[in-house]
Scaffold this active site. Sequence first.
Site, PDB file in Angstrom:
ATOM      1  N   HIS A  91      38.796  46.033  31.444  1.00 14.21           N
ATOM      2  CA  HIS A  91      38.791  46.915  30.391  1.00 14.21           C
ATOM      3  C   HIS A  91      38.343  46.769  29.095  1.00 14.21           C
ATOM      4  CE1 HIS A  91      40.429  49.941  33.242  1.00 14.21           C
ATOM      5  NE2 HIS A  91      41.433  48.621  33.832  1.00 14.21           N
ATOM      6  N   PHE A  92      36.992  46.782  28.769  1.00 15.66           N
ATOM      7  CA  PHE A  92      36.720  46.031  27.392  1.00 15.66           C
ATOM      8  C   PHE A  92      36.662  47.010  26.175  1.00 15.66           C
ATOM      9  CE2 PHE A  92      34.626  41.948  29.283  1.00 15.66           C
ATOM     10  CZ  PHE A  92      36.017  41.231  29.755  1.00 15.66           C
ATOM     11  N   ARG A  93      36.911  48.335  26.691  1.00 16.45           N
ATOM     12  CA  ARG A  93      37.097  49.328  25.201  1.00 16.45           C
ATOM     13  C   ARG A  93      36.217  49.778  24.511  1.00 16.45           C
ATOM     14  NH1 ARG A  93      41.472  50.187  28.165  1.00 16.45           N
ATOM     15  NH2 ARG A  93      43.279  48.767  27.961  1.00 16.45           N
ATOM     16  N   HIS A 113      45.943  46.130  24.732  1.00 13.95           N
ATOM     17  CA  HIS A 113      46.558  47.301  23.671  1.00 13.95           C
ATOM     18  C   HIS A 113      46.875  46.381  22.594  1.00 13.95           C
ATOM     19  CE1 HIS A 113      45.964  50.426  26.800  1.00 13.95           C
ATOM     20  NE2 HIS A 113      46.528  49.660  27.702  1.00 13.95           N
ATOM     21  N   ASP A 145      42.129  42.733  35.903  1.00  5.43           N
ATOM     22  CA  ASP A 145      42.656  44.162  35.154  1.00  5.43           C
ATOM     23  C   ASP A 145      42.617  43.906  33.861  1.00  5.43           C
ATOM     24  OD1 ASP A 145      42.771  46.655  34.996  1.00  5.43           O
ATOM     25  OD2 ASP A 145      44.759  46.734  35.587  1.00  5.43           O
ATOM     26  N   HIS A 181      43.344  46.016  42.473  1.00 12.85           N
ATOM     27  CA  HIS A 181      44.680  45.634  41.998  1.00 12.85           C
ATOM     28  C   HIS A 181      45.827  46.144  42.930  1.00 12.85           C
ATOM     29  CE1 HIS A 181      44.692  49.207  40.111  1.00 12.85           C
ATOM     30  NE2 HIS A 181      44.089  48.861  38.809  1.00 12.85           N
ATOM     31  N   ASN A 233      36.558  53.846  31.717  1.00 16.06           N
ATOM     32  CA  ASN A 233      37.598  54.768  30.773  1.00 16.06           C
ATOM     33  C   ASN A 233      37.566  54.273  29.439  1.00 16.06           C
ATOM     34  OD1 ASN A 233      38.810  52.060  31.755  1.00 16.06           O
ATOM     35  ND2 ASN A 233      40.924  53.096  31.130  1.00 16.06           N
ATOM     36  N   HIS A 236      41.571  52.800  42.245  1.00 17.27           N
ATOM     37  CA  HIS A 236      42.851  52.821  41.781  1.00 17.27           C
ATOM     38  C   HIS A 236      43.747  53.675  42.369  1.00 17.27           C
ATOM     39  CE1 HIS A 236      45.853  52.066  38.080  1.00 17.27           C
ATOM     40  NE2 HIS A 236      46.404  52.533  39.139  1.00 17.27           N
TER      41      HIS A 236
HETATM   42  O1  DOR Z   1      47.427  48.938  33.140  1.00 10.82           O
HETATM   43  C1  DOR Z   1      46.409  49.451  33.348  1.00 10.82           C
HETATM   44  N1  DOR Z   1      45.623  49.604  31.912  1.00 10.82           N
HETATM   45  N2  DOR Z   1      45.868  49.948  34.228  1.00 10.82           N
HETATM   46  C2  DOR Z   1      44.605  50.849  34.510  1.00 10.82           C
HETATM   47  O2  DOR Z   1      44.119  50.938  35.497  1.00 10.82           O
HETATM   48  C3  DOR Z   1      44.079  51.226  33.169  1.00 10.82           C
HETATM   49  C4  DOR Z   1      44.250  50.117  32.143  1.00 10.82           C
HETATM   50  C5  DOR Z   1      43.829  50.393  30.651  1.00 10.82           C
HETATM   51  O3  DOR Z   1      42.790  50.950  30.689  1.00 10.82           O
HETATM   52  O4  DOR Z   1      44.611  50.370  29.838  1.00 10.82           O
END
Ligand code: DOR
Length: 439
Positions: A66-68, A309, A305, A234, A98, A180
């Site tokens: 997830h590279f935001r 944050h 994964d 995962h 996402n 997921h």
């Molecule tokens: O821990 C997680 N964070 N699992 C996910 O499936 C989504 C991810 C996120 O995008 O922060």
Amino acid sequence: MANITPLLIRNARVLLPDDRFEETDVYLENGRIARIEANLTATENVRVIDAAGLTLLPGVIDPQVHFREPGLEYKEDLFTATCACAKGGVTSFLEMPNTKPLTSTQASLDYKLQLAAEKCLVNYGFFIGATPENLPDLREANPTCGIKIFMGSMKGPLLVDEEAALDAIFSQGDRLIAVHAEDQTRIEERRQLFAGRHDPAVHTEIQDNEAALIATKRALRFSKKYQRRLHILHLSTGEEAELLRQDKPEWVTAEVTPQHLVLNISAYETLGAKAQMNPPLKYPRDNEILWQALHDGVIDFIATDHAPHTLEEKSRQYPDTPSGMPGVETSLPVMLTQAMAGRCTVQQVSRWMSAKPAEGYGIPNKGKIQVGYDADLVLVDLENYAPVLAENLATKCGWSPFEGWELTGWPQYTIVGGQVVLDRGVLDTNVRGKALTFV
Ligand code: DOR
């Protein structure tokens, strides 16, 4: 492509496709592996890397990150994330939908691909996210590595947990579906049950082993109904691994993260909410069964994964803390350290992190050191150990669950399409990767 300097890697211990290590030379030209032979000589225009003492492995393909970017760049962006990739020996990644906007239409996929072409130091591919309403996009969007379904632990349009919506997605089209697998109904019930608990360890009790098992069973049921290519993201529990050991159609694959192998609930004591992720870390028993399943081929490959944050977000009070931890910068050294400790072999690590993800997602010409294959490579040092230090990390979030761990196998050189993107530990931020193709 024509202006990439040809490269001769001399004296490395090279991992060959038949699992043998050989001290030999590897010559890279036009982005490909052109020759693998001892005592090659370099002409004037060839750059020579003396790799004596280093081990040459195929570049890592991280099939879940997830590279935001776009939309959440305060946590990470495609540039910082791929600097972290290059430092971690990750030469290709598959990224999740996402972001903001969600990657759920052709237009949003095109936009991400355009951003990636501008910013990514390594090769890139993107999932298209399922919503209850975007079936035509799921069938037609291109290029994509597959459809991502969040069956649970997601809010908003990317949550798809209704029977009819799931049935429709599995029944139409034939591209890979990655799930997921956590059951949203059970999670919501247990959130009520544990309301008022603020220690992050309760996360594992809420999103428990049963929540994962229910959803994995459900995904398997749909996949079998339509013989639909399914990948289970995962895997986190022994129960799911045992289920797949009994019942895994040939068109189903599964992955595990390094953290689900080497961390468990005890990590909350030292890491607090930094250990919080979805699916949550589980128990020592799960670690053991997941390792065994990986050895036996019940689990096919490894993904990080990577889900960064900020420290501020992670320092809030549970349940206001977001789930997820970074991983691309440390995954290869974490796994190679396990190999050097005897938990598995270096060959297995490479298979789980390079050859198998390429196979699983149909990425041609990658994942092996073979003449004609793409020159995506990593030279690692398996002789020295060095700690994970926050101040050395390239990920924008600036922390790792593995801080303080003494690891070996740190990448010294990372090569993407024949270009040296990590050069004795120093990044060349001008290098750009390419869009992956999927067959
Ligand atoms: O821990 C997680 N964070 N699992 C996910 O499936 C989504 C991810 C996120 O995008 O922060």
